[in-house]
Design a protein around this motif. Structure first.
Motif, mmCIF file in Angstrom:
data_model
loop_
_atom_site.group_PDB
_atom_site.id
_atom_site.type_symbol
_atom_site.label_atom_id
_atom_site.label_comp_id
_atom_site.label_asym_id
_atom_site.label_seq_id
_atom_site.Cartn_x
_atom_site.Cartn_y
_atom_site.Cartn_z
ATOM 1 N N ARG A 4 0.974 -1.248 0.032
ATOM 2 C CA ARG A 4 0.133 0.007 0.057
ATOM 3 C C ARG A 4 0.900 1.328 -0.044
ATOM 4 O O ARG A 4 1.652 1.491 0.941
ATOM 5 N N PRO A 5 0.678 2.220 -0.835
ATOM 6 C CA PRO A 5 1.397 3.405 -1.068
ATOM 7 C C PRO A 5 0.993 4.367 0.097
ATOM 8 O O PRO A 5 -0.088 4.034 0.801
ATOM 9 N N ALA A 36 -15.152 -2.926 -7.738
ATOM 10 C CA ALA A 36 -14.373 -1.674 -7.789
ATOM 11 C C ALA A 36 -13.827 -1.158 -6.420
ATOM 12 O O ALA A 36 -12.811 -0.835 -5.986
ATOM 13 N N VAL A 37 -15.003 -1.153 -5.300
ATOM 14 C CA VAL A 37 -14.400 -0.686 -3.956
ATOM 15 C C VAL A 37 -13.747 -1.524 -3.411
ATOM 16 O O VAL A 37 -12.724 -1.018 -2.715
ATOM 17 N N ALA A 43 -6.110 -2.464 -2.641
ATOM 18 C CA ALA A 43 -5.204 -1.913 -3.179
ATOM 19 C C ALA A 43 -4.369 -0.775 -2.497
ATOM 20 O O ALA A 43 -3.149 -0.409 -2.481
ATOM 21 N N GLY A 44 -5.006 -0.162 -1.486
ATOM 22 C CA GLY A 44 -4.338 0.687 -0.822
ATOM 23 C C GLY A 44 -5.148 2.110 -0.530
ATOM 24 O O GLY A 44 -4.748 3.056 0.110
ATOM 25 N N TYR A 45 -6.304 2.276 -1.144
ATOM 26 C CA TYR A 45 -7.187 3.553 -1.137
ATOM 27 C C TYR A 45 -7.646 3.638 0.231
ATOM 28 O O TYR A 45 -7.883 2.695 0.802
ATOM 29 N N THR A 46 -7.525 4.889 0.741
ATOM 30 C CA THR A 46 -8.069 5.198 1.937
ATOM 31 C C THR A 46 -9.238 6.280 1.912
ATOM 32 O O THR A 46 -9.543 6.891 2.985
ATOM 33 N N ILE A 266 -7.689 0.969 -11.601
ATOM 34 C CA ILE A 266 -7.879 1.526 -10.009
ATOM 35 C C ILE A 266 -6.615 1.636 -9.476
ATOM 36 O O ILE A 266 -6.215 2.543 -8.768
ATOM 37 N N LYS A 267 -5.867 0.437 -9.739
ATOM 38 C CA LYS A 267 -4.465 0.471 -9.126
ATOM 39 C C LYS A 267 -3.445 1.402 -9.856
ATOM 40 O O LYS A 267 -2.714 2.126 -9.208
ATOM 41 N N GLU A 268 -3.397 1.509 -11.083
ATOM 42 C CA GLU A 268 -2.554 2.441 -11.936
ATOM 43 C C GLU A 268 -3.019 3.943 -11.384
ATOM 44 O O GLU A 268 -1.980 4.617 -11.108
#
Length: 306
Positions: A4-5, A36-37, A43-46, A266-268
């Protein structure tokens, strides 16, 4: 799960912080948005941006519940900033609208609740402006403030409000808006509007940061994702055009909420925290501004941006 970034955050006038990146769910169809969510969160979205009018909050809620229940994910409710919005047909029943959103999202509270646009109306469907309603802004905002007082949302704000209405809102607000969400990309920089709201410590979220590819026709002849300057910067930074446009918003201090249901995209779209645009590059993208909106809300019958 991928590594996760570290997503940069900005302080809000509430004292909380808001991630500068999130997943938009507008135009994400039922049957697609749940995956998608989940893809985004793993993927690391917050930050997840939702709205009642999108017609998919129940499915977004299923995704949130499953991820938060997944002990192996390590993702807890408090790790994710969740935004939703009040639609026009609920300006007279704001508490009820938020309660329905919380039920659909399977949450006890939101991090941010926005008035989606300033116009109230009634009709048989969500886009049927059969009859305009005239509800004072002060009354609507007082109801929004009561939601924050009750802990049902940690912050409140507005979306698609012109500068003059934010000016009026500040004259009646006990709790000032924390965020304004606007259509913003290099074809629609909105410098004067942004300068005003930032001077009053209101954070900006950019929606449609990629110029709404494939949804709306009209406007500049060249799609923003295909503009030579965007492609030049993408080549210079070894990034995609979408990543350049997302980074432009972040480098201007905003939060950016690109939408996608494609797992790879999404990841990109999240891979934008390993580079920055130089000030002269940001200025070069600013220079593409033609003041074009892909979504002008003319269906409301109220020219809110003129």
């Amino acid at each position: 799960m991928t590594s996760r970034p570290t997503i940069t955050t900005v302080p809000l006038n509430t004292g909380a912080t808001m991630p500068q990146h999130g997943l938009g769910t507008w135009l994400s169809k039922p049957g697609e948005v749940k995956d998608a969510v989940k893809t985004a969160l793993y993927a690391g979205y917050t930050h997840i941006d939702a709205a009642a009018v999108y017609g998919n909050e129940a499915e977004v809620g299923e995704a949130l519940a499953e991820v938060f229940a997944d002990e192996d994910s390590g993702i807890k409710r408090e790790d994710v900033f969740i935004t939703s919005k009040l639609w026009s047909q609920s300006h007279g029943s704001i508490a009820e609208a938020l309660n329905q959103t919380l039920k659909d999202l399977q949450l006890d509270y939101l991090d941010l609740y926005l008035i989606h646009n300033p116009v109230a109306f009634q009709g048989e469907t969500v886009f049927d402006v059969a009859e305009l309603e005239y509800i004072p802004l002060a009354a609507k905002w007082k109801a929004m403030e009561s939601l924050q007082d009750a802990g049902l949302t940690r912050a409140i704000g507005v979306s698609n409000f012109p500068t003059a209405l934010i000016y009026e809102l500040l004259s009646v607000a006990r709790i000032p808006p924390a965020v304004v969400q606007i259509e913003r990309h290099p074809y629609n920089v909105q410098k004067l509007h942004v300068d005003f709201v930032e001077r009053h410590h209101i954070h900006v979220t950019n929606y449609s940061p990629l110029g709404n590819p494939g949804k709306y026709s009209g406007g500049p002849e060249t799609k923003l994702l295909e503009h030579p300057k965007v492609l030049e910067l993408a080549d210079a930074h070894n990034k995609t055009a979408a990543q350049i446009l997302i980074r432009w918003g972040i480098d201007k201090g905003a939060t950016v909420i690109p939408k996608s249901v494609n797992p790879d995209r999404i990841k990109e779209n999240l891979a934008v925290f390993d580079f920055q645009l130089q000030p002269h590059e940001v200025a070069e993208l600013d220079a593409l501004d033609v003041g074009h909106r892909y979504l002008d809300f003319t269906f409301l019958g109220v020219p809110i941006f003129t």
